[in-house]
Design a protein around this motif. Structure first.
Motif, mmCIF file in Angstrom:
data_model
loop_
_atom_site.group_PDB
_atom_site.id
_atom_site.type_symbol
_atom_site.label_atom_id
_atom_site.label_comp_id
_atom_site.label_asym_id
_atom_site.label_seq_id
_atom_site.Cartn_x
_atom_site.Cartn_y
_atom_site.Cartn_z
ATOM 1 N N LYS A 94 21.993 18.289 -14.331
ATOM 2 C CA LYS A 94 21.723 17.069 -15.090
ATOM 3 C C LYS A 94 20.852 17.406 -16.286
ATOM 4 O O LYS A 94 19.917 18.200 -16.179
ATOM 5 N N GLU A 95 21.137 16.786 -17.424
ATOM 6 C CA GLU A 95 20.318 16.975 -18.615
ATOM 7 C C GLU A 95 20.312 15.691 -19.417
ATOM 8 O O GLU A 95 21.319 15.298 -20.006
ATOM 9 N N THR A 96 19.180 14.995 -19.397
ATOM 10 C CA THR A 96 18.987 13.776 -20.173
ATOM 11 C C THR A 96 17.656 13.887 -20.912
ATOM 12 O O THR A 96 16.959 14.897 -20.823
ATOM 13 N N ASP A 97 17.287 12.815 -21.611
ATOM 14 C CA ASP A 97 16.020 12.819 -22.333
ATOM 15 C C ASP A 97 14.823 12.788 -21.399
ATOM 16 O O ASP A 97 13.709 13.142 -21.804
ATOM 17 N N VAL A 98 15.038 12.354 -20.169
ATOM 18 C CA VAL A 98 13.900 12.206 -19.254
ATOM 19 C C VAL A 98 13.946 13.177 -18.074
ATOM 20 O O VAL A 98 12.975 13.296 -17.336
ATOM 21 N N GLN A 99 15.072 13.887 -17.880
ATOM 22 C CA GLN A 99 15.159 14.761 -16.704
ATOM 23 C C GLN A 99 16.139 15.902 -16.948
ATOM 24 O O GLN A 99 17.208 15.720 -17.528
ATOM 25 N N ILE A 100 15.733 17.093 -16.490
ATOM 26 C CA ILE A 100 16.614 18.260 -16.453
ATOM 27 C C ILE A 100 16.600 18.802 -15.036
ATOM 28 O O ILE A 100 15.524 19.070 -14.469
ATOM 29 N N SER A 101 17.770 18.963 -14.433
ATOM 30 C CA SER A 101 17.883 19.465 -13.062
ATOM 31 C C SER A 101 18.806 20.667 -13.042
ATOM 32 O O SER A 101 19.890 20.646 -13.650
ATOM 33 N N LEU A 149 17.894 30.423 -3.007
ATOM 34 C CA LEU A 149 18.632 29.263 -3.516
ATOM 35 C C LEU A 149 17.599 28.187 -3.828
ATOM 36 O O LEU A 149 16.789 27.830 -2.971
ATOM 37 N N ARG A 150 17.626 27.668 -5.067
ATOM 38 C CA ARG A 150 16.552 26.782 -5.527
ATOM 39 C C ARG A 150 17.122 25.588 -6.271
ATOM 40 O O ARG A 150 17.996 25.742 -7.132
ATOM 41 N N TYR A 151 16.600 24.399 -5.943
ATOM 42 C CA TYR A 151 16.880 23.195 -6.717
ATOM 43 C C TYR A 151 15.602 22.814 -7.444
ATOM 44 O O TYR A 151 14.509 22.785 -6.855
ATOM 45 N N GLU A 152 15.704 22.500 -8.747
ATOM 46 C CA GLU A 152 14.522 22.177 -9.542
ATOM 47 C C GLU A 152 14.825 21.034 -10.491
ATOM 48 O O GLU A 152 15.934 20.922 -11.029
ATOM 49 N N SER A 153 13.814 20.180 -10.689
ATOM 50 C CA SER A 153 13.914 19.066 -11.631
ATOM 51 C C SER A 153 12.645 18.998 -12.461
ATOM 52 O O SER A 153 11.533 19.107 -11.917
ATOM 53 N N SER A 158 5.820 15.112 -17.573
ATOM 54 C CA SER A 158 5.094 16.287 -17.050
ATOM 55 C C SER A 158 5.184 16.423 -15.534
ATOM 56 O O SER A 158 4.446 17.211 -14.944
ATOM 57 N N ARG A 159 6.074 15.690 -14.902
ATOM 58 C CA ARG A 159 6.293 15.873 -13.475
ATOM 59 C C ARG A 159 7.376 16.918 -13.255
ATOM 60 O O ARG A 159 8.272 17.096 -14.066
ATOM 61 N N SER A 160 7.287 17.620 -12.137
ATOM 62 C CA SER A 160 8.337 18.569 -11.762
ATOM 63 C C SER A 160 8.381 18.670 -10.253
ATOM 64 O O SER A 160 7.393 18.384 -9.558
ATOM 65 N N PHE A 161 9.542 19.087 -9.767
ATOM 66 C CA PHE A 161 9.719 19.237 -8.323
ATOM 67 C C PHE A 161 10.777 20.304 -8.086
ATOM 68 O O PHE A 161 11.763 20.402 -8.812
ATOM 69 N N GLU A 200 7.555 22.871 -4.099
ATOM 70 C CA GLU A 200 6.605 22.997 -5.199
ATOM 71 C C GLU A 200 6.717 21.785 -6.102
ATOM 72 O O GLU A 200 7.824 21.276 -6.334
ATOM 73 N N GLY A 201 5.580 21.298 -6.577
ATOM 74 C CA GLY A 201 5.625 20.115 -7.428
ATOM 75 C C GLY A 201 4.420 19.986 -8.329
ATOM 76 O O GLY A 201 3.386 20.625 -8.129
ATOM 77 N N ARG A 202 4.578 19.148 -9.343
ATOM 78 C CA ARG A 202 3.503 18.822 -10.280
ATOM 79 C C ARG A 202 3.565 17.328 -10.566
ATOM 80 O O ARG A 202 4.631 16.795 -10.866
ATOM 81 N N GLN A 203 2.420 16.662 -10.472
ATOM 82 C CA GLN A 203 2.356 15.226 -10.667
ATOM 83 C C GLN A 203 1.175 14.894 -11.569
ATOM 84 O O GLN A 203 0.048 15.338 -11.321
ATOM 85 N N LYS A 204 1.430 14.081 -12.581
ATOM 86 C CA LYS A 204 0.357 13.633 -13.458
ATOM 87 C C LYS A 204 -0.258 12.387 -12.843
ATOM 88 O O LYS A 204 0.359 11.322 -12.791
ATOM 89 N N ILE A 205 -1.515 12.508 -12.356
ATOM 90 C CA ILE A 205 -2.175 11.397 -11.672
ATOM 91 C C ILE A 205 -2.719 10.392 -12.669
ATOM 92 O O ILE A 205 -2.634 9.181 -12.478
#
Length: 347
Positions: A94-101, A149-153, A158-161, A200-205
């Protein structure tokens, strides 16, 4: 006058030469598919020997070589060329303005070499274990085949998972064990593997606060034949690893504050001989807390202060009694909190 109590068998000499070359190709056959592959070639030339025998030019198994702890003091040598291929396939889901997976699949080979101390026939006092440690000149290099094997978004805020599954196959994994005579030594385990899951993840609190973390769950197994045949967890491998990091960025004042936490599961630290009538020793989990504050001073200067192991957690290695858990310590050490001050100039 002082008289040396050392023996010539305590003095060794070691050489280690490693040369490597790498070639890589990056190919995108379709818009959503990318393939990155490469080949690394490494040559290893290692030699360890008792200094006197090396100077005399005595070959292996020469009658003039004395035995150390019942083992003939032969030179430890490794002369080997290894070809280490790797292939990484990336498929864009997936590739949009708000998310790349992406979905990634990777297969690669890597290696690990024994240290000169592990390969040397010298028997020296190990200050960590407070016992003699005897090297093994017959050690081989470790060959590792990795499957991932890895899935990433990644998100625009600034969030990632990511979530990964992995499997690692080891040939000749190096294991530390205690012999029936009380010496510590190293051996190759012919068959070992690890498989697991990583999150693994990153979250902007908040506007200035980021929270990052990863959790790895692993299962390992190895089979050894000395001093007796046994199948158990791999030496030095924790069943889980937790890392959490909070980063506060005060942009107006050019100040960054980082607080990080780490905890690892129990790791096999000493494999006792079957004749020792004692269980194996594990390094008990401990909580590690580090803090760092940094401030920029103008365009080129940065000053920072930090503290490592703020909790001063003890390093405990304890006997793994089946019914009592880690109640009896093999040893226990604390090293205190380390405070670090740095002043950096960036060109």
């Amino acid at each position: 006058n002082y008289e040396s109590i050392s023996n010539f068998l305590d003095n060794d000499i070691s050489f280690s030469d490693v040369m490597a070359g790498f070639a890589m190709a990056d190919y995108q056959p379709f818009k959503k598919l990318r393939v990155v592959g490469g080949l690394r070639v490494e040559t290893t030339d290692m030699l360890t020997d008792i200094r006197r025998y090396y100077d005399l030019g005595l070959p292996a198994n020469d009658p003039g070589r004395q035995a150390t702890a019942g083992q003939l003091a032969n030179p430890g040598t490794i002369e080997q060329v290894e070809f280490l291929p790797s292939v990484n396939v990336i498929y864009k889901l997936k590739e949009t303005d708000v998310q790349i997976s992406n979905l990634r699949a990777n297969v690669s080979r890597s290696l690990a070499r024994p240290g000169c101390r592990e390969l040397s026939a010298v028997a020296l006092l190990d200050y960590d274990f407070r016992a003699a440690g005897l090297g093994n000149p017959s050690l081989k290099m470790v060959s590792i085949t990795n499957y991932d094997l890895r899935y990433e978004s990644y998100f625009s805020n600034s969030r990632s998972f990511s979530v990964s599954v992995f499997y690692k196959d080891f040939d000749n994994h190096i294991e530390l064990y205690r012999t029936a005579t009380g010496f510590f030594s190293w051996q190759n385990a012919p068959n070992s593997f690890i498989y697991g899951l990583e999150l693994e993840g990153r979250q902007k609190i908040a506007e200035y606060l980021d929270l990052r973390g990863n959790l790895t769950l692993m299962k390992s197994q190895t089979t050894i034949f000395e001093p007796v045949e046994d199948t158990r967890a791999m030496f030095g491998q924790a069943p889980y690893v937790v890392n959490v990091m909070a980063i506060y960025t005060w942009q107006k004042k050019n100040v960054d504050c980082t607080v990080s936490f780490n905890r690892q599961g129990p790791k096999l630290a000493v494999v006792n001989s079957a004749t020792a009538l004692l269980p194996d020793v594990y390094e008990v989990p401990r909580n590690m807390l580090d803090v760092r504050i940094a401030k920029k001073l103008g365009e080129h200067f940065t000053v920072s202060v930090g503290a490592n192991d703020l909790l001063n957690s003890p390093i405990r290695r304890s006997y793994d009694f089946a019914n009592g858990g880690y109640l009896v310590d093999f040893d226990r050490q604390t090293f205190g909190t380390t405070y670090i001050f740095t002043f950096t100039y960036k060109l």
